[in-house]
Write an enzyme that holds these catalytic residues in place. Structure first.
Site, PDB file in Angstrom:
ATOM      1  N   TRP A   1       0.816  -1.228   0.000  1.00  0.00           N
ATOM      2  CA  TRP A   1       0.000   0.000   0.000  1.00  0.00           C
ATOM      3  C   TRP A   1       0.845   1.272   0.000  1.00  0.00           C
ATOM      4  CZ3 TRP A   1      -4.726  -0.597   3.847  1.00  0.00           C
ATOM      5  CH2 TRP A   1      -5.427  -1.771   3.524  1.00  0.00           C
ATOM      6  N   LYS A   2       2.107   1.135   0.309  1.00  0.00           N
ATOM      7  CA  LYS A   2       2.999   2.307   0.448  1.00  0.00           C
ATOM      8  C   LYS A   2       2.358   3.306   1.424  1.00  0.00           C
ATOM      9  CE  LYS A   2       4.918   1.270  -4.009  1.00  0.00           C
ATOM     10  NZ  LYS A   2       5.543   1.719  -5.248  1.00  0.00           N
TER      11      LYS A   2
ATOM     12  N   GLY B   1       5.766   2.223 -10.490  1.00  0.00           N
ATOM     13  CA  GLY B   1       4.962   3.446 -10.468  1.00  0.00           C
ATOM     14  C   GLY B   1       5.007   4.233 -11.771  1.00  0.00           C
TER      15      GLY B   1
ATOM     16  N   SER C   1       4.405  -1.929 -11.849  1.00  0.00           N
ATOM     17  CA  SER C   1       3.244  -1.676 -12.711  1.00  0.00           C
ATOM     18  C   SER C   1       2.447  -2.932 -13.069  1.00  0.00           C
ATOM     19  CB  SER C   1       3.668  -0.929 -13.979  1.00  0.00           C
ATOM     20  OG  SER C   1       4.207   0.333 -13.628  1.00  0.00           O
TER      21      SER C   1
ATOM     22  N   GLY D   1       1.803  -2.392  -6.357  1.00  0.00           N
ATOM     23  CA  GLY D   1       1.689  -1.100  -5.682  1.00  0.00           C
ATOM     24  C   GLY D   1       0.336  -0.469  -5.994  1.00  0.00           C
TER      25      GLY D   1
HETATM   26  P1  PGA Z   1       3.675  -0.256  -8.682  1.00  0.00           P
HETATM   27  O1  PGA Z   1       4.612  -0.523  -7.407  1.00  0.00           O
HETATM   28  O2  PGA Z   1       2.835  -1.507  -8.849  1.00  0.00           O
HETATM   29  O3  PGA Z   1       2.867   0.942  -8.338  1.00  0.00           O
HETATM   30  O4  PGA Z   1       4.586  -0.057  -9.840  1.00  0.00           O
HETATM   31  C1  PGA Z   1       5.181  -1.787  -7.182  1.00  0.00           C
HETATM   32  C2  PGA Z   1       6.059  -1.748  -5.967  1.00  0.00           C
HETATM   33  O5  PGA Z   1       6.707  -0.722  -5.716  1.00  0.00           O
HETATM   34  O6  PGA Z   1       6.140  -2.740  -5.215  1.00  0.00           O
END
Ligand code: PGA
Length: 250
Positions: A10-11, A171, A211, A232
């Protein structure tokens, strides 16, 4: 048989209240899977309330970071003891955002991996090359170096997961082609086989991250050496996370 792992990172998203609403909806709608484990890694402030909801439920709980001491004068840090106590089962160690924004080195990550596993949790060690490193043909060298240093003097290998996350794909919306990811996963498995042994390498869960989304999950999971994903952005909405969890190998 080894189970695949679908993990959501989830960051720095969702307040505790938002987290509770999200997890309740996820639990209401999730199917029962025998061949895959589902993991969510919310921010620290959401871990405790979510741990109460997830008791005996089919979703596992992970943390996004940890410090490598049990207690002491480390202002702002969270210890593995605190995580273990509330039912955290996995800890992400060495995510590229920790490495690149917060200056974590392979030496620090090595301590975090060791401590996590020593405390009875599983460590998800993240490795990955930057765009300029890939363009210079250094991908394998970078990955080998990160893995060797982060796993120095570490032998509790059953509790290790490795996540290959190319920094240029995180991201950015740019996913590695499934074949590009597969090539690195094969390299990692061979490296682990050389450092430890073949049997362990075969059983090791190697995740792909960067992604991952509903549109590409089925293609990624088709690759023989991709044992799951670390997601993410696309894990922050229930619909999209559920579609990723429900991947189909056609
Ligand atoms: P993202 O992030 O799916 O938004 O690219 C993946 C991650 O950092 O684990």
């Amino acid at each position: 048989m080894k189970k695949f792992l679908i993990a959501g990172n989830w960051k720095m998203h969702k307040t505790p209240n938002e987290s509770i609403i999200f997890v309740n909806e996820l639990l209401r709608r999730i199917k029962d899977y025998k061949d895959r484990d589902i993991l969510i890694c919310p921010p620290f402030t959401s871990l405790y309330p979510i741990s109460q909801i997830l008791k005996d439920r089919p979703i596992k709980l992970g943390a996004q970071n940890v410090y490598f001491e049990n207690e002491g004068p480390y202002t702002g840090e969270i210890s593995p003891l605190m995580l273990k106590d509330i039912g955290v089962e996995y800890v992400i160690c060495g995510h590229s955002e920790r490495r690149n924004i917060f200056g974590e080195t392979d030496e620090i990550i090595n301590k975090k991996v060791k401590k996590t596993v020593e405390m009875g949790m599983k460590a998800i060690l993240c490795v990955g090359e930057k765009l300029e490193e890939r363009e210079k043909g250094k991908t394998f060298e970078i990955i080998e170096n990160q893995i060797k240093k982060s796993l120095e003097n570490f032998d509790n290998i059953e509790n290790l997961v490795i996540a290959y996350e190319p920094v240029w794909a995180i991201g950015t919306g740019k996913t590695a082609q499934p074949s590009q990811a597969e090539e690195v996963h094969i390299f990692i498995r061979e490296l682990i086989s050389r450092i430890y042994n073949k049997e362990f390498a075969e059983n090791l869960i190697i995740l792909y991250g960067g992604s991952v989304k509903p549109e590409n999950i089925d293609q990624l999971m088709k690759e023989k050496n991709i044992d799951g994903v670390l997601v993410g952005n696309a894990c922050l909405k229930v619909d999209s996370f559920l579609r990723i969890i429900d991947y189909k190998i056609l």
